[in-house]
Design an enzyme around this catalytic site. Sequence first.
Site, PDB file in Angstrom:
ATOM      1  N   ASN A   1      45.582  25.037 -14.899  1.00 21.79           N
ATOM      2  CA  ASN A   1      46.344  23.825 -14.600  1.00 21.79           C
ATOM      3  C   ASN A   1      47.609  23.697 -15.438  1.00 21.79           C
ATOM      4  O   ASN A   1      48.610  23.104 -15.012  1.00 21.79           O
ATOM      5  CB  ASN A   1      45.469  22.582 -14.781  1.00 21.79           C
ATOM      6  CG  ASN A   1      44.838  22.493 -16.147  1.00 21.79           C
ATOM      7  OD1 ASN A   1      44.073  23.382 -16.546  1.00 21.79           O
ATOM      8  ND2 ASN A   1      45.127  21.433 -16.897  1.00 21.79           N
TER       9      ASN A   1
ATOM     10  N   TYR B   1      50.383  26.909 -22.761  1.00 19.03           N
ATOM     11  CA  TYR B   1      50.439  25.453 -22.930  1.00 19.03           C
ATOM     12  C   TYR B   1      51.884  24.983 -23.121  1.00 19.03           C
ATOM     13  O   TYR B   1      52.168  24.056 -23.874  1.00 19.03           O
ATOM     14  CB  TYR B   1      49.560  24.985 -24.101  1.00 19.03           C
ATOM     15  CG  TYR B   1      48.087  24.966 -23.748  1.00 19.03           C
ATOM     16  CD1 TYR B   1      47.431  23.785 -23.447  1.00 19.03           C
ATOM     17  CD2 TYR B   1      47.362  26.151 -23.674  1.00 19.03           C
ATOM     18  CE1 TYR B   1      46.089  23.771 -23.098  1.00 19.03           C
ATOM     19  CE2 TYR B   1      46.023  26.155 -23.322  1.00 19.03           C
ATOM     20  CZ  TYR B   1      45.393  24.962 -23.034  1.00 19.03           C
ATOM     21  OH  TYR B   1      44.065  24.953 -22.676  1.00 19.03           O
TER      22      TYR B   1
ATOM     23  N   HIS C   1      35.938  17.483 -17.833  1.00 22.79           N
ATOM     24  CA  HIS C   1      36.276  18.097 -16.544  1.00 22.79           C
ATOM     25  C   HIS C   1      35.079  18.192 -15.606  1.00 22.79           C
ATOM     26  O   HIS C   1      34.989  19.130 -14.794  1.00 22.79           O
ATOM     27  CB  HIS C   1      36.893  19.484 -16.756  1.00 22.79           C
ATOM     28  CG  HIS C   1      38.140  19.456 -17.590  1.00 22.79           C
ATOM     29  ND1 HIS C   1      39.267  18.757 -17.223  1.00 22.79           N
ATOM     30  CD2 HIS C   1      38.421  20.039 -18.789  1.00 22.79           C
ATOM     31  CE1 HIS C   1      40.205  18.915 -18.147  1.00 22.79           C
ATOM     32  NE2 HIS C   1      39.715  19.678 -19.120  1.00 22.79           N
TER      33      HIS C   1
ATOM     34  N   ASP D   1      42.231  29.781 -22.146  1.00 17.79           N
ATOM     35  CA  ASP D   1      42.848  28.604 -22.764  1.00 17.79           C
ATOM     36  C   ASP D   1      43.357  28.917 -24.171  1.00 17.79           C
ATOM     37  O   ASP D   1      42.951  28.310 -25.159  1.00 17.79           O
ATOM     38  CB  ASP D   1      41.849  27.448 -22.793  1.00 17.79           C
ATOM     39  CG  ASP D   1      41.421  27.014 -21.401  1.00 17.79           C
ATOM     40  OD1 ASP D   1      41.793  25.914 -20.984  1.00 17.79           O
ATOM     41  OD2 ASP D   1      40.729  27.798 -20.715  1.00 17.79           O
TER      42      ASP D   1
ATOM     43  N   ASP E   1      45.410  29.109 -18.293  1.00 19.11           N
ATOM     44  CA  ASP E   1      45.958  28.339 -19.416  1.00 19.11           C
ATOM     45  C   ASP E   1      46.389  29.268 -20.536  1.00 19.11           C
ATOM     46  O   ASP E   1      45.655  29.514 -21.497  1.00 19.11           O
ATOM     47  CB  ASP E   1      44.970  27.288 -19.912  1.00 19.11           C
ATOM     48  CG  ASP E   1      44.913  26.068 -19.004  1.00 19.11           C
ATOM     49  OD1 ASP E   1      45.640  26.043 -17.989  1.00 19.11           O
ATOM     50  OD2 ASP E   1      44.153  25.137 -19.303  1.00 19.11           O
TER      51      ASP E   1
ATOM     52  N   HIS F   1      39.528  29.273 -12.991  1.00 17.21           N
ATOM     53  CA  HIS F   1      39.883  28.454 -14.153  1.00 17.21           C
ATOM     54  C   HIS F   1      38.902  27.295 -14.316  1.00 17.21           C
ATOM     55  O   HIS F   1      38.224  27.184 -15.331  1.00 17.21           O
ATOM     56  CB  HIS F   1      41.314  27.928 -14.068  1.00 17.21           C
ATOM     57  CG  HIS F   1      41.721  27.190 -15.309  1.00 17.21           C
ATOM     58  ND1 HIS F   1      41.790  27.810 -16.542  1.00 17.21           N
ATOM     59  CD2 HIS F   1      42.040  25.889 -15.532  1.00 17.21           C
ATOM     60  CE1 HIS F   1      42.148  26.925 -17.470  1.00 17.21           C
ATOM     61  NE2 HIS F   1      42.299  25.752 -16.886  1.00 17.21           N
TER      62      HIS F   1
ATOM     63  N   HIS G   1      39.183  26.212 -18.806  1.00 18.76           N
ATOM     64  CA  HIS G   1      39.393  24.787 -18.552  1.00 18.76           C
ATOM     65  C   HIS G   1      38.649  23.875 -19.529  1.00 18.76           C
ATOM     66  O   HIS G   1      39.252  23.018 -20.163  1.00 18.76           O
ATOM     67  CB  HIS G   1      39.024  24.456 -17.111  1.00 18.76           C
ATOM     68  CG  HIS G   1      39.664  23.208 -16.591  1.00 18.76           C
ATOM     69  ND1 HIS G   1      40.959  22.859 -16.861  1.00 18.76           N
ATOM     70  CD2 HIS G   1      39.171  22.215 -15.799  1.00 18.76           C
ATOM     71  CE1 HIS G   1      41.249  21.716 -16.251  1.00 18.76           C
ATOM     72  NE2 HIS G   1      40.180  21.308 -15.600  1.00 18.76           N
ATOM     73  N   VAL G   2      37.329  24.019 -19.621  1.00 16.90           N
ATOM     74  CA  VAL G   2      36.551  23.240 -20.580  1.00 16.90           C
ATOM     75  C   VAL G   2      36.656  23.944 -21.934  1.00 16.90           C
ATOM     76  O   VAL G   2      36.310  25.110 -22.063  1.00 16.90           O
ATOM     77  CB  VAL G   2      35.080  23.120 -20.146  1.00 16.90           C
ATOM     78  CG1 VAL G   2      34.262  22.402 -21.214  1.00 16.90           C
ATOM     79  CG2 VAL G   2      34.989  22.386 -18.815  1.00 16.90           C
ATOM     80  N   HIS G   3      37.086  23.194 -22.951  1.00 17.25           N
ATOM     81  CA  HIS G   3      37.392  23.804 -24.249  1.00 17.25           C
ATOM     82  C   HIS G   3      36.131  23.908 -25.097  1.00 17.25           C
ATOM     83  O   HIS G   3      35.965  23.251 -26.134  1.00 17.25           O
ATOM     84  CB  HIS G   3      38.475  22.998 -24.963  1.00 17.25           C
ATOM     85  CG  HIS G   3      39.747  22.930 -24.189  1.00 17.25           C
ATOM     86  ND1 HIS G   3      40.707  21.966 -24.388  1.00 17.25           N
ATOM     87  CD2 HIS G   3      40.216  23.726 -23.174  1.00 17.25           C
ATOM     88  CE1 HIS G   3      41.715  22.157 -23.546  1.00 17.25           C
ATOM     89  NE2 HIS G   3      41.431  23.216 -22.793  1.00 17.25           N
TER      90      HIS G   3
END
Length: 442
Positions: A220, A190, A318, A160, A187, A308, A345-347
Amino acid sequence: MAMANALALALLAAAVAASVLSLPPASLAVTSPYVRPRPRATLSLLKDSDDAATDGQTPQQVHISAVGSDSMRVTWITGDDAPATVEYGKSSGQYSSSATGSTDTYSYVLYHSGKIHNAVIGPLEPSTTYYYRCSNNTSRELSFRTPPASLPFKFVVAGDLGQTGWTESTLRHIAAADYDMLLLPGDLSYADRYQPLWDSFGRLVEPLASARPWMVTEGNHEIEKIPLFEPHSFKAYNARWRMPYDAGASPSGSNLYYSFDVAGGAVHVIMLGSYTDYAAGTAQHRWLQGDLAGIDRAKTAFVVALVHAPWYNSNEAHQGEGDDMRAAMEDLLYGSRVDAVFAGHVHAYERFARAYAGKANPCGPVYVTIGDGGNREGLAEKYMEPQPATSAFREASFGHGRLEVANATHALWTWHRNDDDEAVVVDQAWITAVASNPACNK
């Protein structure tokens, strides 16, 4: 020589034991109290020429990826027509070899990409620095170092990324590390349908991605599908970040999932697609079964996988989004004694103890969420309470991870927080190869 080898092994064993003793007990679940600094703004990386990706015939957005055991794919973009040729050699300015690949473009609504070139170069020697230039352009010489052909092997893992001040900080810390390959669990730019951001991302990461192989899988934010206008997903991702899905012993047929070996086959890496079909009977599921069945654990000490959307997650963000994929594929990974699974995915950052079927299991993989590279959406600061017993350490900060596979039985995982502008090691754990545990191989 035998005495020297015995001494080296004894010293390594002592170091492993000391490091393990210095870590918190596996049963100790930690939620870090660290208070992060304020968010940082998105970087201003766009150029007037971004509608055409770049200027003229000057190679830009150069990145490399590993293909097989001794080759590299070089990818770059020019604004105008230019030869898809890479010249390379082991001395600066002296190019003893060359390879010519292919050129492609894509359009997205009103955007038209530059000329996207790909060329595979090799065979290359391991642990060697090569100098190269693209499209016969004399103004830009780049260099990369090939990975070693044996252990130890050093990965960087960062998810990410995006294009913010924190991304810049993460990349600066990664650049200061000595590593062999970067793994990215989805990711990337962006861009989110605004295609010039793919070009600015390519420029941002080029200093690192042109010097070490970057192996990525989609997230995503790479989907970019627009009903009626852009009916096909992953158009920009597939055009710009072509991975070796058609190489090796287990070609997948899809750029969205693939696998490869490093360190002479001592480590097998599986890149899975969270946003393409994965249920039993689908192409990805069938491919994964065959890929895992083809691993010789007498030769392959460690097996790691990347997805991801995380399969284990105690963050409120999420929640449950990886559950269906876990239900479809967890048995396959557990049965093949996969050692670690990295997700984005999870920041935030979270490391789980070995787990299977939702519970601690000494023969299951270590699960790590590392979606904290620096994205523009900020951090996921809220965790579920109480902290699950399988969750060993969690913290909502930006950072990156490093996995050093030291030998056939031990790998050291470290997470480096960058919220204080220094790559501070906040969490670490020795990972013992499941294949070396007799209890897991009955």
